[in-house]
Design a protein around this motif. Structure first.
Motif, mmCIF file in Angstrom:
data_model
loop_
_atom_site.group_PDB
_atom_site.id
_atom_site.type_symbol
_atom_site.label_atom_id
_atom_site.label_comp_id
_atom_site.label_asym_id
_atom_site.label_seq_id
_atom_site.Cartn_x
_atom_site.Cartn_y
_atom_site.Cartn_z
ATOM 1 N N PRO A 1 118.456 39.486 -75.783
ATOM 2 C CA PRO A 1 117.181 39.245 -76.745
ATOM 3 C C PRO A 1 117.562 38.518 -78.049
ATOM 4 O O PRO A 1 116.751 38.096 -78.766
ATOM 5 N N SER A 2 118.665 37.882 -78.232
ATOM 6 C CA SER A 2 119.321 37.429 -79.418
ATOM 7 C C SER A 2 119.204 35.749 -79.393
ATOM 8 O O SER A 2 119.475 35.023 -80.185
ATOM 9 N N LEU A 3 118.913 35.299 -77.993
ATOM 10 C CA LEU A 3 119.150 33.806 -77.872
ATOM 11 C C LEU A 3 118.254 33.240 -78.899
ATOM 12 O O LEU A 3 117.136 33.110 -78.774
ATOM 13 N N GLY A 4 118.972 31.907 -79.700
ATOM 14 C CA GLY A 4 118.342 31.248 -80.477
ATOM 15 C C GLY A 4 117.652 31.864 -81.815
ATOM 16 O O GLY A 4 116.890 30.983 -82.556
ATOM 17 N N LEU A 5 117.924 33.076 -81.928
ATOM 18 C CA LEU A 5 117.424 33.832 -83.079
ATOM 19 C C LEU A 5 118.647 33.672 -84.376
ATOM 20 O O LEU A 5 119.496 33.606 -84.090
ATOM 21 N N ALA A 6 117.797 33.726 -85.757
ATOM 22 C CA ALA A 6 119.015 33.736 -86.824
ATOM 23 C C ALA A 6 119.771 35.184 -86.905
ATOM 24 O O ALA A 6 119.133 36.009 -86.249
ATOM 25 N N PRO A 7 120.839 35.095 -87.291
ATOM 26 C CA PRO A 7 121.829 35.971 -87.394
ATOM 27 C C PRO A 7 121.101 37.324 -88.003
ATOM 28 O O PRO A 7 121.432 38.451 -87.530
ATOM 29 N N LEU A 8 120.281 37.215 -89.152
ATOM 30 C CA LEU A 8 119.441 38.492 -89.519
ATOM 31 C C LEU A 8 118.705 38.923 -88.438
ATOM 32 O O LEU A 8 118.461 40.245 -88.521
ATOM 33 N N LEU A 9 117.904 38.344 -87.765
ATOM 34 C CA LEU A 9 116.879 38.846 -86.790
ATOM 35 C C LEU A 9 117.654 39.493 -85.527
ATOM 36 O O LEU A 9 117.400 40.730 -85.184
ATOM 37 N N VAL A 10 118.858 39.087 -85.073
ATOM 38 C CA VAL A 10 119.669 39.521 -84.372
ATOM 39 C C VAL A 10 119.968 40.777 -84.665
ATOM 40 O O VAL A 10 120.204 41.773 -83.862
ATOM 41 N N ARG A 11 120.635 40.903 -85.846
ATOM 42 C CA ARG A 11 120.951 42.374 -86.388
ATOM 43 C C ARG A 11 120.042 43.082 -86.387
ATOM 44 O O ARG A 11 120.213 44.593 -86.057
ATOM 45 N N GLU A 12 118.843 43.155 -86.781
ATOM 46 C CA GLU A 12 117.670 43.970 -86.721
ATOM 47 C C GLU A 12 117.434 44.219 -85.366
ATOM 48 O O GLU A 12 117.075 45.250 -85.204
ATOM 49 N N ILE A 13 117.432 43.257 -84.566
ATOM 50 C CA ILE A 13 117.026 43.797 -82.979
ATOM 51 C C ILE A 13 117.875 44.562 -82.555
ATOM 52 O O ILE A 13 117.921 45.698 -81.967
ATOM 53 N N PHE A 14 119.255 44.401 -82.915
ATOM 54 C CA PHE A 14 120.391 45.479 -82.301
ATOM 55 C C PHE A 14 120.063 46.759 -83.078
ATOM 56 O O PHE A 14 120.531 47.696 -82.458
ATOM 57 N N ASP A 15 120.006 46.812 -84.323
ATOM 58 C CA ASP A 15 119.718 48.193 -85.122
ATOM 59 C C ASP A 15 118.442 48.705 -84.160
ATOM 60 O O ASP A 15 118.691 50.218 -84.190
#
Length: 74
Positions: A1-15
């Protein structure tokens, strides 16, 4: 789910994934970001060309020298 996303959004998705799991739900996650995936995984499978080459608890795989070399940059 993190491909191509900004690091802040990646962190939010994993949270969010962690929260869903903490609510007692099983989550099957397919992720190319090995560090992020193994950090939240209770158990993980590492695939190469469609075959399982390693498996075990996520935290143990994070410490595995083969995983560090191949997927975490040493």
């Amino acid at each position: 789910p993190s491909l191509g996303l900004a690091p802040l959004l990646v962190r939010e998705i994993f949270d969010i994934v962690k929260r869903i799991n903490e609510e007692g739900k099983t989550v099957l996650l397919v992720e190319q970001n090995a560090f992020a995936a193994l950090s939240v995984a209770h158990y993980a499978y590492i695939l190469e060309v469609g075959r399982v080459v390693l498996e075990g608890p996520g935290r143990e795989l994070l410490e595995n020298p083969k995983v560090k070399e191949a997927y975490l940059g040493g």
